[in-house]
Motif scaffolding. Structure first.
Motif, mmCIF file in Angstrom:
data_model
loop_
_atom_site.group_PDB
_atom_site.id
_atom_site.type_symbol
_atom_site.label_atom_id
_atom_site.label_comp_id
_atom_site.label_asym_id
_atom_site.label_seq_id
_atom_site.Cartn_x
_atom_site.Cartn_y
_atom_site.Cartn_z
ATOM 1 N N GLY A 143 -12.768 9.222 24.765
ATOM 2 C CA GLY A 143 -12.210 9.966 23.643
ATOM 3 C C GLY A 143 -12.077 11.438 23.964
ATOM 4 N N GLU A 144 -11.892 12.233 22.927
ATOM 5 C CA GLU A 144 -11.590 13.648 23.125
ATOM 6 C C GLU A 144 -12.843 14.450 23.474
ATOM 7 O OE1 GLU A 144 -8.418 16.634 20.972
ATOM 8 O OE2 GLU A 144 -9.254 14.938 19.877
ATOM 9 N N LYS A 145 -14.003 13.960 23.037
ATOM 10 C CA LYS A 145 -15.280 14.584 23.423
ATOM 11 C C LYS A 145 -16.108 13.524 24.150
ATOM 12 C CE LYS A 145 -17.374 17.572 20.733
ATOM 13 N NZ LYS A 145 -18.193 17.938 19.546
ATOM 14 N N PRO A 146 -15.733 13.240 25.381
ATOM 15 C CA PRO A 146 -16.369 12.132 26.098
ATOM 16 C C PRO A 146 -17.704 12.530 26.724
ATOM 17 C CG PRO A 146 -14.617 13.082 27.438
ATOM 18 C CD PRO A 146 -14.715 13.915 26.187
ATOM 19 N N ASP A 169 -25.990 12.624 14.381
ATOM 20 C CA ASP A 169 -25.786 13.691 15.371
ATOM 21 C C ASP A 169 -25.095 13.148 16.611
ATOM 22 O OD1 ASP A 169 -26.924 15.692 13.835
ATOM 23 O OD2 ASP A 169 -28.912 15.486 14.745
ATOM 24 N N ASP A 170 -25.627 12.050 17.157
ATOM 25 C CA ASP A 170 -25.003 11.454 18.345
ATOM 26 C C ASP A 170 -23.573 10.999 18.035
ATOM 27 O OD1 ASP A 170 -26.928 11.716 20.366
ATOM 28 O OD2 ASP A 170 -28.000 9.919 19.732
ATOM 29 N N ASN A 172 -21.451 11.964 15.671
ATOM 30 C CA ASN A 172 -20.508 13.044 15.379
ATOM 31 C C ASN A 172 -20.239 13.926 16.593
ATOM 32 O OD1 ASN A 172 -20.336 12.021 12.836
ATOM 33 N ND2 ASN A 172 -21.682 13.536 11.891
ATOM 34 N N ALA A 173 -21.237 14.086 17.465
ATOM 35 C CA ALA A 173 -21.021 14.862 18.692
ATOM 36 C C ALA A 173 -19.912 14.231 19.530
ATOM 37 C CB ALA A 173 -22.309 14.940 19.502
ATOM 38 N N PHE A 174 -19.849 12.899 19.523
ATOM 39 C CA PHE A 174 -18.871 12.178 20.347
ATOM 40 C C PHE A 174 -17.715 11.623 19.508
ATOM 41 C CE2 PHE A 174 -22.658 12.200 23.028
ATOM 42 C CZ PHE A 174 -22.105 12.560 24.257
ATOM 43 N N LEU A 175 -17.603 12.056 18.264
ATOM 44 C CA LEU A 175 -16.516 11.639 17.360
ATOM 45 C C LEU A 175 -16.472 10.128 17.172
ATOM 46 C CD1 LEU A 175 -13.637 13.903 18.807
ATOM 47 C CD2 LEU A 175 -15.340 14.534 17.086
ATOM 48 N N LEU A 176 -17.644 9.482 17.199
ATOM 49 C CA LEU A 176 -17.710 8.025 17.063
ATOM 50 C C LEU A 176 -17.844 7.605 15.607
ATOM 51 C CD1 LEU A 176 -20.142 7.225 19.999
ATOM 52 C CD2 LEU A 176 -17.728 6.567 19.852
ATOM 53 N N LYS A 177 -17.218 6.463 15.286
ATOM 54 C CA LYS A 177 -17.334 5.868 13.958
ATOM 55 C C LYS A 177 -17.832 4.432 14.088
ATOM 56 C CE LYS A 177 -13.594 8.606 12.031
ATOM 57 N NZ LYS A 177 -12.297 8.629 11.343
#
Lengths: 186, 186
Positions: A143-146, A169-170, A172-177
């Motif tokens: 993704g965009e923040k890998p 935190d983890d 959102n840091a990596f833009l995961l849903k």
């Protein structure tokens, strides 16, 4: 090998004894089932407090357990001015003191942790996925923040749904849903 | 190669024009200098709003810039119900619409981003650290929640202090604080 993501927002597990103190004879009812078999988000919430700072509306998960445990993120911990340790569920050694506020009572417990990064497995999943004897893995995120997260522990239970649990935190840091796929690296 | 960490909490940069609308003739005074030369946290704050949800007290950084920019975390964006893109500072293409509330006025701007992971450098630092011609790097993080973050961009300015800027999601996911050291991997 891919695994799907479950994002854990702050929540609490209660012992039967503490549940009775906080909720008396109110029923622990299912709001929605979670992916881990038999586990559910209940219709109930509590507030938590430390150093005079409050975070409202933590979901009570069910069924009740043998221990009371409050799981929050590092971000949450700054709001409360506490330093909970990173722990696997059920390991409350050195857990931070926290006040849990229910409709009938407030209790103070050394029960607050930051949950470690973990993947739910059982014997069958371990065999199928080639994870027999494995204690922890790394997980690659695109993704965009890998990046790569390490110290991801395998957590065994009799019934399990193969899923990585990450705190907010983890995630959102990596833009995961929820339900995003990430890659396990042995 | 090590670099020290600067954690960026949500904050705003204002154009001179927008500053005057929000603060009229109030002075932009230094509360404390930041590590980047000439950059400072001012004594002023604004609130931001989207979808009727408000986050209060975002620090106004100085000096004012050519553009107005609101930098928040993914966690903040969930509170506001918006989806700001990940952007380098000053690149507001597709930035999310946000209301900025000051003491004299409210303005609405397409100015809200999640700042990309970046390391401040200049020509001198690039030469000294062997970073000439490098666009982005990976950064390794040790500790109890270790890992590797990728897409960390080098950001050039004439005067610079060699430092990695991470938002609160990245910092809290890896339990990082200001002045912690992390390792650059080329």
């Amino acid at each position: 090998m891919e695994v799907s993501v479950g994002v854990s927002n702050r929540h609490v597990h209660l012992s039967c004894e503490d549940y009775k103190i906080l909720f008396k004879d109110m029923k622990l009812e299912v709001r929605n089932m979670l992916k881990q078999p038999e586990q559910f988000a209940s219709t109930l919430t509590v507030d938590i407090e430390a150093n005079g700072k409050v975070i409202k509306g933590l979901r009570v998960l069910g069924p009740n357990r043998d221990y009371t445990q409050v799981e929050i993120s590092r971000t949450d911990s700054y709001k409360l001015g506490i330093e909970p340790p990173v722990r696997k569920s059920g390991d409350l050694l050195g857990a931070a003191k926290i006040k849990i506020i229910g409709p009938y009572a407030e209790i103070e417990r050394e029960a607050c942790i930051i949950a470690n990064r973990h993947i739910h497995v059982n014997e069958e999943i371990r065999k199928e996925k080639g994870l027999l004897g494995v204690n922890k893995v790394k997980v690659k995120i695109r993704g965009e923040k890998p990046g790569l997260i390490e110290n991801v522990y395998l957590k065994d239970s009799e019934k399990a749904y193969f899923e990585i649990h990450l705190d907010t935190d983890d995630a959102n840091a990596f833009l995961l849903k929820n339900n995003d796929k990430v890659e396990i690296i042995l």
